[in-house]
Design an enzyme around this catalytic site. Structure first.
Site, mmCIF file in Angstrom:
data_model
loop_
_atom_site.group_PDB
_atom_site.id
_atom_site.type_symbol
_atom_site.label_atom_id
_atom_site.label_comp_id
_atom_site.label_asym_id
_atom_site.label_seq_id
_atom_site.Cartn_x
_atom_site.Cartn_y
_atom_site.Cartn_z
ATOM 1 N N LYS A 80 0.824 -1.218 0.000
ATOM 2 C CA LYS A 80 0.000 0.000 0.000
ATOM 3 C C LYS A 80 0.855 1.263 0.000
ATOM 4 O O LYS A 80 0.501 2.247 -0.643
ATOM 5 C CB LYS A 80 -0.969 -0.007 1.199
ATOM 6 C CG LYS A 80 -2.051 -1.063 1.050
ATOM 7 C CD LYS A 80 -3.163 -0.914 2.066
ATOM 8 C CE LYS A 80 -4.288 -1.906 1.733
ATOM 9 N NZ LYS A 80 -5.391 -1.848 2.659
ATOM 10 N N LYS A 123 -5.886 -10.524 -5.633
ATOM 11 C CA LYS A 123 -7.116 -10.607 -4.826
ATOM 12 C C LYS A 123 -8.097 -9.496 -5.217
ATOM 13 O O LYS A 123 -7.689 -8.410 -5.636
ATOM 14 C CB LYS A 123 -6.798 -10.555 -3.329
ATOM 15 C CG LYS A 123 -6.465 -9.193 -2.774
ATOM 16 C CD LYS A 123 -6.604 -9.172 -1.240
ATOM 17 C CE LYS A 123 -6.416 -7.745 -0.736
ATOM 18 N NZ LYS A 123 -6.826 -7.511 0.630
ATOM 19 N N LYS A 144 -10.763 -3.638 -2.481
ATOM 20 C CA LYS A 144 -11.389 -2.318 -2.564
ATOM 21 C C LYS A 144 -10.406 -1.298 -3.109
ATOM 22 O O LYS A 144 -10.753 -0.468 -3.927
ATOM 23 C CB LYS A 144 -11.801 -1.828 -1.174
ATOM 24 C CG LYS A 144 -12.846 -2.635 -0.493
ATOM 25 C CD LYS A 144 -13.271 -1.877 0.781
ATOM 26 C CE LYS A 144 -13.662 -2.818 1.890
ATOM 27 N NZ LYS A 144 -12.613 -3.069 2.881
#
Ligand code: AQP
Length: 332
Positions: free
Chosen positions: A112, A195, A198
């Site tokens: 991230k 995966k 969001k």
């Protein structure tokens, strides 16, 4: 009954099928067998930057979806993380027994922060797994139902619990990850080796529970499939079709083997069309029930207040013990 704690972030307008099949569905099932604590983790949701009004709205939407998916406030403790101040309080202590290098090895932070640019990533994003450890340890959870993506964070939680217990005396239960293998990783419809996520997926790659089913049907029709024409379950060679089969099986209750058998001689298009129907049937009642909860926000807030009170009764005891063990002078 063994104790369970799990959380979900209110970072989107809807949960997606990965959240549901990897986590929420098991939360619902575990109400039957475990003493269950579930939270909407709004403190975690501000680690990547956020809009305050949207966060408040999404926190209610998240809670409404959980209730609509089958959480029963009579049988579980459902609450909002920021309503229980013991979470960041224990989080601080946990941070003080975590090595900087140890925290730096968390792959979710690496992924991230790389996306945001390391200089722009917040310290909150860095310490996220430490707060997550506190979330779990406060409730003396025996098990934590999560998707595969959370395995490393669970390992850190276990290490921290053991370290604290060794250093200051037995205080925390060391929790186990509870990962349901078949649905542990639902993948992106457009990128079936990654995966469904969001923050990382494009809109075309995720199926949202609250999305218009016509849009979801379109996304399923446009899902990336694999070369060849046979419908087979082979995640290595046919990740796209295998992911669709996993979703189909989980939502319909039919085994993957049964589905493969049923689609012999049929094409990808047939499978996608039928899956869109299954998704539609599945999301319709969830959407209706979510709307009912959102139509009466004060009632929803009341349910969450009751949940927070039940959660605090447990969390406060653990925090008190931890404060005592580390040597904080009690206030008189
Ligand atoms: N694709 C997935 N397959 C199986 N389980 C999944 N989970 C998330 N994605 C999948 C599980 O959902 C729970 C909620 O986790 P969260 O609120 O931390 O959501 P998340 O991990 O933030 O969800 P996303 O979509 O993956 O968002 P980003 O990309 O922001 O991290 C967890 O138990 C998780 O394992």
């Amino acid at each position: 009954r063994p104790r369970v704690l799990s959380g979900i972030q209110p970072t989107a307008d809807s949960f997606h099928l990965g959240n549901y099949l990897g986590a929420v569905r098991n939360w619902v099932a575990m109400q039957e067998t475990h003493d269950t604590f579930y939270c909407v983790v709004d403190l975690h949701a501000i680690t990547m930057g956020h809009d305050p009004a949207l966060l408040r709205q999404r926190t209610r939407v998240a809670a409404a979806q959980l209730l609509a998916a089958g959480l029963d406030p009579e049988r579980c403790t459902l609450f909002v993380q920021s309503h229980v101040p013991e979470h960041p309080q224990l989080g601080w202590i946990m941070g003080c027994i975590t090595g900087f290098g140890e925290a730096s090895r968390m792959t979710q932070f690496k992924d991230k922060s790389a996306k945001q640019g390391v200089d722009r990533a917040s310290v909150g994003l860095f310490t996220y797994p430490i707060l997550q450890a506190a979330d779990i340890l406060l409730y003396q959870a025996d098990a934590v139902p999560v998707g595969e993506d959370q395995r490393q964070h669970l390992e850190l939680t276990r290490d921290l619990a053991q370290r604290f217990n060794r250093q200051f005396g037995k205080t925390f239960t060391v929790p186990e990850a509870y990962i349901v293998r078949d649905t542990a990783k639902i993948t992106d419809l457009q990128e079936p080796t990654a995966k469904m996520s969001k923050s990382a997926s494009t809109p075309a790659g995720i199926i949202e529970l609250l999305d218009d089913p016509a849009r979801s049907a379109k996304k399923i029709r446009s899902a990336v499939t694999d070369t060849g024409r046979e419908i087979l379950f082979d995640p290595a060679e046919k990740p796209g079709i295998s992911n669709l089969l996993t979703i189909y099986s989980a939502l319909s209750g039919r085994s993957v083997a049964e589905l493969v058998e049923a689609y012999v001689g049929k094409g990808y298009g047939d499978l996608k069309k039928d899956l869109a129907e299954v998704v539609l049937e599945f999301v319709r009642p969830i959407q209706e029930r979510t709307r009912v909860y959102l139509d009466d926000p004060s009632q929803l807030d009341k349910l969450l207040a009751v949940g927070a009170e039940k959660a605090r009764a447990v969390a406060a005891v653990t925090l008190q013990t931890a404060y005592d063990r580390v040597g904080f002078l009690p206030p008189v």
